[in-house]
Design an enzyme around this catalytic site. Sequence first.
Site, mmCIF file in Angstrom:
data_model
loop_
_atom_site.group_PDB
_atom_site.id
_atom_site.type_symbol
_atom_site.label_atom_id
_atom_site.label_comp_id
_atom_site.label_asym_id
_atom_site.label_seq_id
_atom_site.Cartn_x
_atom_site.Cartn_y
_atom_site.Cartn_z
ATOM 1 N N TRP A 33 -100.202 64.523 -37.713
ATOM 2 C CA TRP A 33 -100.891 65.629 -37.046
ATOM 3 C C TRP A 33 -100.832 65.428 -35.533
ATOM 4 C CZ3 TRP A 33 -104.888 64.633 -33.726
ATOM 5 C CH2 TRP A 33 -105.635 63.457 -33.885
ATOM 6 N N GLU A 76 -111.547 56.832 -25.767
ATOM 7 C CA GLU A 76 -110.224 57.027 -26.356
ATOM 8 C C GLU A 76 -109.159 57.199 -25.281
ATOM 9 O OE1 GLU A 76 -109.390 56.699 -29.386
ATOM 10 O OE2 GLU A 76 -111.160 57.016 -30.616
ATOM 11 N N GLU A 113 -102.911 56.265 -31.485
ATOM 12 C CA GLU A 113 -104.242 56.347 -30.880
ATOM 13 C C GLU A 113 -104.278 57.354 -29.728
ATOM 14 O OE1 GLU A 113 -107.304 54.759 -31.023
ATOM 15 O OE2 GLU A 113 -106.895 53.809 -32.942
ATOM 16 N N HIS A 116 -105.876 60.839 -30.028
ATOM 17 C CA HIS A 116 -107.325 61.021 -30.143
ATOM 18 C C HIS A 116 -107.927 61.518 -28.832
ATOM 19 C CE1 HIS A 116 -107.186 57.667 -33.443
ATOM 20 N NE2 HIS A 116 -106.541 58.766 -33.778
ATOM 21 N N GLU A 166 -112.222 48.908 -34.553
ATOM 22 C CA GLU A 166 -111.690 50.061 -35.278
ATOM 23 C C GLU A 166 -112.676 50.529 -36.341
ATOM 24 O OE1 GLU A 166 -109.278 51.765 -34.330
ATOM 25 O OE2 GLU A 166 -107.509 50.621 -33.788
ATOM 26 N N THR A 169 -115.403 52.461 -34.415
ATOM 27 C CA THR A 169 -115.002 53.806 -33.995
ATOM 28 C C THR A 169 -114.874 54.732 -35.197
ATOM 29 O OG1 THR A 169 -112.701 53.036 -33.925
ATOM 30 C CG2 THR A 169 -113.887 53.144 -31.841
ATOM 31 N N ASP A 198 -107.819 58.125 -38.964
ATOM 32 C CA ASP A 198 -106.875 57.242 -38.271
ATOM 33 C C ASP A 198 -107.501 55.877 -38.015
ATOM 34 O OD1 ASP A 198 -104.861 59.115 -38.161
ATOM 35 O OD2 ASP A 198 -104.897 59.363 -35.982
ATOM 36 N N GLU A 199 -108.735 55.887 -37.523
ATOM 37 C CA GLU A 199 -109.391 54.630 -37.174
ATOM 38 C C GLU A 199 -109.555 53.727 -38.401
ATOM 39 O OE1 GLU A 199 -109.477 54.086 -34.204
ATOM 40 O OE2 GLU A 199 -110.241 55.729 -32.987
ATOM 41 N N HIS A 202 -106.228 52.075 -39.146
ATOM 42 C CA HIS A 202 -105.965 51.024 -38.169
ATOM 43 C C HIS A 202 -106.856 49.796 -38.431
ATOM 44 C CE1 HIS A 202 -104.623 54.456 -35.245
ATOM 45 N NE2 HIS A 202 -103.787 54.268 -36.240
#
Length: 327
Positions: A33, A76, A113, A116, A166, A169, A198-199, A202
């Site tokens: 995305w 971010e 990252e 974000h 991570e 967040t 995503d976080e 990660h």
Amino acid sequence: MKSPLSRIEVMKFVGEKLDSLIEEFLNPIETNWQPTDFLPDSTKENFTTEIKELQESCRELPYDYMAVLVGDCVTEEALPTYSSWLMAVEGVNQVEQQQSGWTKWVRWWSAEENRHGDLLNKYLYLSGRVNMKEMETSTQWLIADGFDIETDTDPYKNFVYTSFQELATNVSHRRTATLAKKFGNSHLSKVCGVIAADEMRHAKAYKTFVERFFEVDPSEMMIAFEYMMKKKIVMPAHFLRETGQKMGDVFSHFSDSAQRLGVYTTMDYIKILEDLLVDWKIDKISELNDSAEKARDYLMALPNRLKRIADRTKVPELEYEFSWITR
């Protein structure tokens, strides 16, 4: 008795299988995305209508919520600081042509990252609730000031930090997603939700790195874990400031807003520690030297100790007037 391994040797050993972990924990760029997927399309005739709808959905968002959202965005957007820090970690080879192993991980993680901050920045710009120049000034200050997480160039300490951070967040973005939905803003809920996802991916990657360090060098990894928890895991934006202020002046107010909202609290910090103790099977790791055994004892007792402190801590009720936010 085996000679102790150097950090370089351990990083090289773990790095040999890093390509498979990159495929597991990072998404293909072609199908990932992008921020524009969640924003009004400026090429469409209904662009201005969608902006008005976005602004209307943001009009009643609480002051503390906006403060947290801006703080998350600034954090971010300070990505250049974090990626350059990781590039200096012992065992990360910065040879320009190298596109495998640890260098590839840092670059590809940074690229993922980077989306974000882009997404949150554009969303906040369109929201009509934020003084963008003040926010952008804070971002520039944060990158210029850098940060000090007291890990030096030690990969063990750095990856304990990134594992914890991570996860933190993920909690923060996941809670802002839940609250946005509660406040009737389903669009913003999706924005925060995709970042949170995503976080978490990660976090799983960095936890896997630490897990493999424990397998190869358990005593030194345990001592590094203890070191980081004694120092405390500070947030990347702990030097946050606004125009005319000193480094770090604003971070405590940002933290207070997050605590009042329940976005990220002291109890979340403790829960993340508890989860890491379980995920890394700290109580079951064998072949530790005496120093590492003492480190394990400290770590296993730490959550209850922090809970006793948390029970005595009160969150300030006074709202701070952030320069970032328009009423």
